[in-house]
Motif scaffolding. Structure first.
Motif, PDB file in Angstrom:
ATOM      1  N   ARG A   1      31.436  26.298  31.402  1.00 57.63           N
ATOM      2  CA  ARG A   1      31.591  27.078  30.207  1.00 57.63           C
ATOM      3  C   ARG A   1      31.691  28.658  30.594  1.00 57.63           C
ATOM      4  NH1 ARG A   1      27.719  25.423  27.836  1.00 57.63           N
ATOM      5  NH2 ARG A   1      26.152  27.015  28.302  1.00 57.63           N
ATOM      6  N   ARG A   2      30.747  28.939  31.578  1.00 55.87           N
ATOM      7  CA  ARG A   2      30.589  30.360  31.939  1.00 55.87           C
ATOM      8  C   ARG A   2      31.897  30.630  32.819  1.00 55.87           C
ATOM      9  NH1 ARG A   2      24.409  30.630  34.161  1.00 55.87           N
ATOM     10  NH2 ARG A   2      23.402  30.353  32.202  1.00 55.87           N
ATOM     11  N   SER A   3      32.434  29.632  33.532  1.00 58.19           N
ATOM     12  CA  SER A   3      33.596  29.801  34.373  1.00 58.19           C
ATOM     13  C   SER A   3      34.889  30.253  33.142  1.00 58.19           C
ATOM     14  CB  SER A   3      34.273  28.854  35.151  1.00 58.19           C
ATOM     15  OG  SER A   3      35.291  29.272  35.908  1.00 58.19           O
ATOM     16  N   ALA A   4      34.857  29.391  32.167  1.00 57.06           N
ATOM     17  CA  ALA A   4      35.991  29.449  31.266  1.00 57.06           C
ATOM     18  C   ALA A   4      35.904  30.741  30.338  1.00 57.06           C
ATOM     19  CB  ALA A   4      35.870  28.300  30.091  1.00 57.06           C
ATOM     20  N   GLU A   5      34.522  31.151  30.322  1.00 53.87           N
ATOM     21  CA  GLU A   5      34.260  32.317  29.643  1.00 53.87           C
ATOM     22  C   GLU A   5      34.593  33.678  30.373  1.00 53.87           C
ATOM     23  OE1 GLU A   5      30.305  32.669  28.533  1.00 53.87           O
ATOM     24  OE2 GLU A   5      30.390  31.045  26.831  1.00 53.87           O
ATOM     25  N   GLN A   6      34.550  33.295  31.768  1.00 47.79           N
ATOM     26  CA  GLN A   6      34.943  34.661  32.689  1.00 47.79           C
ATOM     27  C   GLN A   6      36.316  34.692  32.777  1.00 47.79           C
ATOM     28  OE1 GLN A   6      33.549  33.970  36.723  1.00 47.79           O
ATOM     29  NE2 GLN A   6      33.810  36.126  37.414  1.00 47.79           N
ATOM     30  N   VAL A   7      37.025  33.680  32.916  1.00 51.08           N
ATOM     31  CA  VAL A   7      38.746  33.536  32.952  1.00 51.08           C
ATOM     32  C   VAL A   7      39.091  34.250  31.618  1.00 51.08           C
ATOM     33  CG1 VAL A   7      40.533  32.060  32.862  1.00 51.08           C
ATOM     34  CG2 VAL A   7      38.772  31.531  34.444  1.00 51.08           C
ATOM     35  N   ALA A   8      38.528  34.088  30.582  1.00 53.79           N
ATOM     36  CA  ALA A   8      38.921  34.475  29.266  1.00 53.79           C
ATOM     37  C   ALA A   8      38.752  35.901  29.320  1.00 53.79           C
ATOM     38  CB  ALA A   8      38.133  33.839  28.063  1.00 53.79           C
ATOM     39  N   ARG A   9      37.530  36.334  29.705  1.00 53.96           N
ATOM     40  CA  ARG A   9      37.303  37.814  29.837  1.00 53.96           C
ATOM     41  C   ARG A   9      38.534  38.587  31.000  1.00 53.96           C
ATOM     42  NH1 ARG A   9      31.815  36.345  29.708  1.00 53.96           N
ATOM     43  NH2 ARG A   9      31.716  36.508  32.194  1.00 53.96           N
ATOM     44  N   LEU A  10      38.689  37.909  31.909  1.00 55.09           N
ATOM     45  CA  LEU A  10      39.638  38.477  32.872  1.00 55.09           C
ATOM     46  C   LEU A  10      41.036  38.533  32.289  1.00 55.09           C
ATOM     47  CD1 LEU A  10      38.506  36.800  36.393  1.00 55.09           C
ATOM     48  CD2 LEU A  10      38.177  39.197  35.321  1.00 55.09           C
ATOM     49  N   ALA A  11      41.325  37.608  31.609  1.00 52.65           N
ATOM     50  CA  ALA A  11      42.565  37.445  30.827  1.00 52.65           C
ATOM     51  C   ALA A  11      42.838  38.318  29.908  1.00 52.65           C
ATOM     52  CB  ALA A  11      42.848  36.001  30.223  1.00 52.65           C
ATOM     53  N   GLU A  12      41.835  38.829  29.038  1.00 51.88           N
ATOM     54  CA  GLU A  12      41.679  39.864  28.115  1.00 51.88           C
ATOM     55  C   GLU A  12      42.030  41.085  28.728  1.00 51.88           C
ATOM     56  OE1 GLU A  12      41.542  41.661  24.392  1.00 51.88           O
ATOM     57  OE2 GLU A  12      42.197  39.605  24.840  1.00 51.88           O
ATOM     58  N   ALA A  13      41.085  41.290  29.920  1.00 53.36           N
ATOM     59  CA  ALA A  13      41.108  42.567  30.580  1.00 53.36           C
ATOM     60  C   ALA A  13      42.642  42.727  31.146  1.00 53.36           C
ATOM     61  CB  ALA A  13      40.276  42.645  31.839  1.00 53.36           C
ATOM     62  N   ASP A  14      43.333  41.586  31.623  1.00 50.53           N
ATOM     63  CA  ASP A  14      44.674  41.796  32.114  1.00 50.53           C
ATOM     64  C   ASP A  14      45.523  42.091  30.934  1.00 50.53           C
ATOM     65  OD1 ASP A  14      43.850  41.432  34.669  1.00 50.53           O
ATOM     66  OD2 ASP A  14      44.338  39.007  34.456  1.00 50.53           O
TER      67      ASP A  14
END
Length: 371
Positions: free
Chosen positions: A156-169
């Motif tokens: 879940r944390r990995s998915a949240e981090q990926v989502a944050r990185l995607a949003e930043a990108d």
């Protein structure tokens, strides 16, 4: 608060189940039957510590089971004790779960060995099996559930981090796109409007005569038509990115046309092979020269402007040398220098612009192997 309520419900359920077993005669007491409830109540109380103090919960539960064996034994207290061990492995530290597993396995093996050596009856192994069921099984179950829970938390944390990185990108991409659109709008429209404003100011503030007025109106019309055409090309590109070739200006190959309509006398020198320059560098070089000539018109002394373009196998070097004497026309300041520097930086190049005596020098180096 919710977890505390769950602990209370769990402890109360264990106590009620033990009372039901007592009523149905599931006990063997060597003392007064009333004492049978003491270990059960203590073991149920250990459940209240399962989240906050797992080790203390295990110690209290173990003491309750030992007391139950001495008094009874009963079936209810060991059953509640399995929940105590399960929760200790689920909520406690991993080291506690490993220690409990080691102790329970060793205890079961030692019990089996003692039964075989002392009692010498295979049926006595039932005690070792019962001990393993009460201790080893809940410990393994709790450890397994905890492992999967930890894995789920990590996922879940990995998915949240990926989502944050995607949003930043996405935000960076939107910002870069907006900056690019701002540069294009400035270069496409602002320069033509600046030229039109300068000639309109000249026509309004001085008696140019019929020929001068006609010439000023001609320049105003040409810049207006050219600006409108480039705006239409840019709108077409925004609607259909596949139309990039149609939307892009002529590049270095169209410098003669740019010089002819820039409004100031220009001495142009081109060396090398502009036709071999990549499209991205070609467009950036054209826009930088376009902005530099527009600045020469707005802020220069009206004298000749020297433009030098050198195309080599490694880079395109630009140099614009103009006079710096005219006072700026009010309202014509903009972000031209910022846009030129951004274009050069995006290609991994450099751009310098500044006065050199009474001259204004713009020098740009644009490598062909752009990132």
């Amino acid at each position: 608060m919710k977890g505390r309520a769950v602990d209370l419900v769990l402890a109360g359920s264990g106590l009620c189940a033990g009372a039901l077993m007592f009523v149905t005669g599931q006990w063997q007491a060597r003392v007064a039957p009333a004492w049978l409830f003491v270990p059960l109540v203590v073991c149920c109380g250990a459940l209240l510590l399962r989240r906050t103090a797992p080790l203390a919960s295990v110690l209290v539960g173990t003491a309750a089971v030992a007391g139950d064996v001495v008094i009874g034994p009963s079936l209810a207290t060991p059953l509640v004790y399995t929940q105590v061990l399960y929760d200790a492995c689920l909520h406690g530290r991993a080291a506690l779960a490993r220690a409990l597993l080691a102790v329970s396995v060793i205890g079961s093996v030692v019990t089996a060995a003692v039964c075989l050596v002392v009692v010498r009856d295979v049926r006595a192994l039932g005690l070792a099996v019962l001990l393993a069921l009460v201790t080893v099984v809940p410990i393994l179950t709790g450890s397994h559930v905890r492992h999967h829970r930890d894995q789920a938390t990590i996922a879940r944390r990995s998915a949240e981090q990926v989502a944050r990185l995607a949003e930043a990108d996405r935000a960076n991409a939107v910002a870069a796109e907006r900056a690019g659109m701002a540069r294009e709008l400035h270069d496409v429209i602002a320069n033509h409007l600046s030229a039109a404003a300068i000639h309109a100011t000249a026509a309004l503030s001085a008696d140019l005569g019929p020929d001068g007025t006609r010439q000023a109106l001609t320049v105003i019309r040409e810049n207006s038509v050219q600006g409108l055409a480039e705006m239409r090309r840019m709108i077409g590109f925004l609607r259909d990115p596949a139309a990039v070739a149609e939307a892009a200006p002529g590049g270095l190959a169209a410098l003669d046309d740019l010089v002819a309509r820039c409004g100031v006398p220009v001495g142009l020198s081109v060396t090398g092979a502009p036709e071999r320059v990549p499209v991205s560098v070609d467009l950036a070089a054209y826009r930088i020269l376009q902005e530099s000539l527009a600045n020469a018109l707005k802020h220069g002394d009206g004298g000749p402007v020297a433009v030098a373009v050198a195309c080599t196998a490694a880079a395109v070097d630009l140099r614009v040398d103009s006079g710096l004497a005219r006072r700026p026309v009010p309202g014509l300041g903009g972000a031209g220098l910022i846009g030129m520097r951004e274009r050069a930086a995006l290609l991994g190049g450099t751009l310098t612009a500044g006065p050199d005596g009474d001259r204004w020098i713009v020098a740009a180096h644009l490598p062909l192997d752009a990132p």
